[in-house]
Design an enzyme around this catalytic site. Structure first.
Site, short mmCIF file in Angstrom:
data_model
loop_
_atom_site.label_atom_id
_atom_site.label_comp_id
_atom_site.label_asym_id
_atom_site.label_seq_id
_atom_site.Cartn_x
_atom_site.Cartn_y
_atom_site.Cartn_z
N LYS A 36 -19.19 -6.33 0.87
CA LYS A 36 -20.30 -6.41 -0.09
C LYS A 36 -19.82 -6.52 -1.53
CE LYS A 36 -24.29 -3.87 1.70
NZ LYS A 36 -25.03 -2.60 1.49
N HIS B 11 0.84 -1.21 0.00
CA HIS B 11 0.00 0.00 0.00
C HIS B 11 0.87 1.26 0.00
CE1 HIS B 11 -3.69 -2.15 0.50
NE2 HIS B 11 -3.49 -2.51 1.73
P1 A3P Z 1 -16.55 -3.35 0.06
O1 A3P Z 1 -16.19 -2.90 1.43
O2 A3P Z 1 -17.13 -2.25 -0.77
O3 A3P Z 1 -17.42 -4.56 0.06
P2 A3P Z 1 -9.13 -4.40 -0.22
O4 A3P Z 1 -9.00 -5.81 -0.63
O5 A3P Z 1 -8.26 -3.46 -1.00
O6 A3P Z 1 -9.02 -4.24 1.25
O7 A3P Z 1 -10.61 -3.96 -0.64
C1 A3P Z 1 -11.72 -4.50 0.02
C2 A3P Z 1 -12.93 -4.35 -0.87
O8 A3P Z 1 -12.87 -5.29 -1.93
C3 A3P Z 1 -14.22 -4.64 -0.11
O9 A3P Z 1 -15.20 -3.78 -0.68
C4 A3P Z 1 -14.43 -6.09 -0.43
O10 A3P Z 1 -15.75 -6.54 -0.24
C5 A3P Z 1 -14.01 -6.16 -1.88
N1 A3P Z 1 -13.60 -7.50 -2.31
C6 A3P Z 1 -12.98 -8.45 -1.58
N2 A3P Z 1 -12.78 -9.56 -2.31
C7 A3P Z 1 -13.28 -9.33 -3.53
C8 A3P Z 1 -13.39 -10.11 -4.72
N3 A3P Z 1 -12.95 -11.34 -4.76
N4 A3P Z 1 -13.97 -9.53 -5.80
C9 A3P Z 1 -14.42 -8.28 -5.76
N5 A3P Z 1 -14.36 -7.49 -4.65
C10 A3P Z 1 -13.80 -8.00 -3.55
#
Ligand code: A3P
Length: 320
Positions: free
Chosen positions: A287, A130
Site C-alpha cells: 500500500k 538488512h
Molecule cells: P507497506 O506494506 O506499508 O505497503 P521494503 O522494501 O523494505 O520491504 O518495504 C516494503 C514497504 O515499502 C511496503 O510498505 C511497500 O508497499 C513500500 N514500498 C514499496 N515500494 C515503494 C515505493 N516505490 N515508494 C514508497 N513505498 C514503497
C-alpha cells in the site's frame, strides 16, 4: 580474535540448526526464526549472512544501503539505481521498467555472484543489506565505506511485516491474527529484530563517524522526495548538476521510482525472484501508506508500543 571462524557451507547449515529458534505461532508455525549474534532471521537468510560475514571483502568505494525489512528498502534501491544509471539510459529505457528493483541492487547476504561480478567489472553499484550494524562483515566495519540507512515508523513497519510474512506463509487474514505478529515483534522476535536494536546499532555507530552515514526517514522521503533524493545522490557521490535539476532529471527519477509507477509494472505485479526463496515480487508493493497502522492497533497496543518506542529509541531523536 576474529568474530567468526571460517566454516564451509555445510558447517554453516549444521550450525544454524543448533541456534535458538522460535516458530511463529501466529502464522500457524509455518515460519521459524533463528537467533544469531543477537538478531533473528530465517534459515536461508542466516546461512547467507554467515557465509557473507566470513567471505565479503569491502572495497573502499562501496556504498551500503542498510535497512530493517519493510522500511522502504525496495524504494531506496530503486532510487539509488536510477541515480547512478541516469546518464546511461534515457527515461524510457531504464532497466527499472522491466527489472525487479531487488535485482538491480544486490543484497549482501544473498546475491554473492552479482556482487562479485560488479566488483570484478569495477561497476559501481551500491550493495543493500538488512544486517544489524554490529553483525556486518568485519571488512565493512573496518572501512570508511558510506552507509545509507532508511528507517520508518515502527507501527507501519509492524503492519507491513505482518502482511509480508502472512503472504509468505500463504495464509488469509482471518487465519493470521495480527495480535500474534504484534506480540512477537514487540518481544524482539521478528526478521532481523529486535527492530529497535537495528536502529540503535546504526545510530550509535554514526555518533563517532557521522560523515559516514546518511539517515533517511521513509515518511520524510514521501513528504519531500526532491530534497531527500538530492541528499542521497550527493552522499553516494553522484550529485545532480543545476542543469540536470532544471531539466527535470530529479523529478523524473522520483516519478520512475514512485510506488504508483513501480507497483503497476508487469515485472513487479507478476514476477517472482528465484534468489529470494521464490517470494513473489508483488509482495514488496502493498500500500505504501503512512499511518495504515491505525486500522490494526487497539488502544492497548498503541500504549504498549508508544512506551516501547519511548524507552528504546527516544535517545536517538530519530523516530517520532
Ligand atoms: P507497506 O506494506 O506499508 O505497503 P521494503 O522494501 O523494505 O520491504 O518495504 C516494503 C514497504 O515499502 C511496503 O510498505 C511497500 O508497499 C513500500 N514500498 C514499496 N515500494 C515503494 C515505493 N516505490 N515508494 C514508497 N513505498 C514503497
Amino acid at each position: 580474535a576474529t568474530k567468526t571462524q571460517f566454516m564451509s557451507t555445510n558447517e554453516i547449515k549444521e550450525m544454524v540448526k543448533t541456534l535458538p529458534q522460535q516458530t511463529c505461532s501466529w502464522v500457524k508455525d509455518k515460519i521459524t526464526m533463528y537467533k544469531y549474534q543477537g538478531f533473528w532471521s530465517l534459515q536461508k537468510f542466516l546461512e547467507g549472512a554467515i557465509f557473507t560475514q566470513q567471505s565479503f571483502k569491502a572495497q573502499p568505494s562501496d556504498v551500503f544501503l542498510c535497512s530493517y525489512p519493510k522500511s522502504g528498502t525496495t524504494w531506496l534501491k530503486a532510487l539509488a539505481f536510477a541515480i547512478i544509471t541516469r546518464k546511461k539510459f534515457d527515461e524510457s529505457a531504464n532497466p527499472l521498467l522491466t527489472t525487479f528493483p531487488h535485482k538491480c541492487i544486490p543484497f549482501l547476504e544473498s546475491d554473492f555472484e552479482q556482487i562479485e561480478e560488479n566488483q570484478k567489472n569495477s561497476c559501481f553499484t551500491p550493495i543493500a543489506t538488512h544486517f544489524p550494524y554490529p553483525a556486518l562483515p568485519e571488512s565493512i566495519l573496518a572501512s570508511n565505506c558510506k552507509i545509507v540507512y532508511i528507517y520508518r515508523n515502527m507501527k507501519d513497519v509492524i503492519v507491513s511485516y505482518y502482511h509480508f510474512l502472512r503472504e509468505i506463509a500463504k495464509l488469509p487474514i482471518q487465519d493470521a491474527p495480527f495480535e500474534g505478529a504484534f506480540d512477537d515483534f514487540t518481544h524482539g522476535i521478528s526478521w532481523y529484530g529486535p527492530y529497535w536494536d537495528h536502529i540503535l546499532g546504526y545510530w550509535k555507530a554514526s555518533l563517532s563517524r557521522p560523515e559516514r552515514f546518511l539517515f533517511l526517514k521513509y515518511e520524510d522521503m514521501k513528504k519531500d522526495p526532491k530534497s531527500n533524493v538530492k541528499r542521497l545522490a550527493e552522499f553516494i557521490g553522484r550529485p545532480f548538476t543545476i542543469e540536470e535539476e532544471n531539466e527535470g532529471v530529479i523529478d523524473n527519477i522520483i516519478k520512475l521510482c514512485s510506488f504508483e509507477n513501480l507497483s503497476n509494472l508487469e515485472v513487479n505485479k507478476s514476477g517472482r525472484s528465484e534468489g529470494f526463496v521464490g517470494i513473489e515480487n508483488r509482495l514488496y508493493f502493498r500500500k505504501a501508506k503512512d499511518g495504515d497502522w491505525e486500522n490494526y492497533f487497539s488502544d492497548e497496543m498503541i500504549e504498549k508500543i508508544d512506551k516501547l518506542i519511548d524507552e528504546k529509541l527516544s535517545v536517538t531523536g530519530l523516530v517520532l
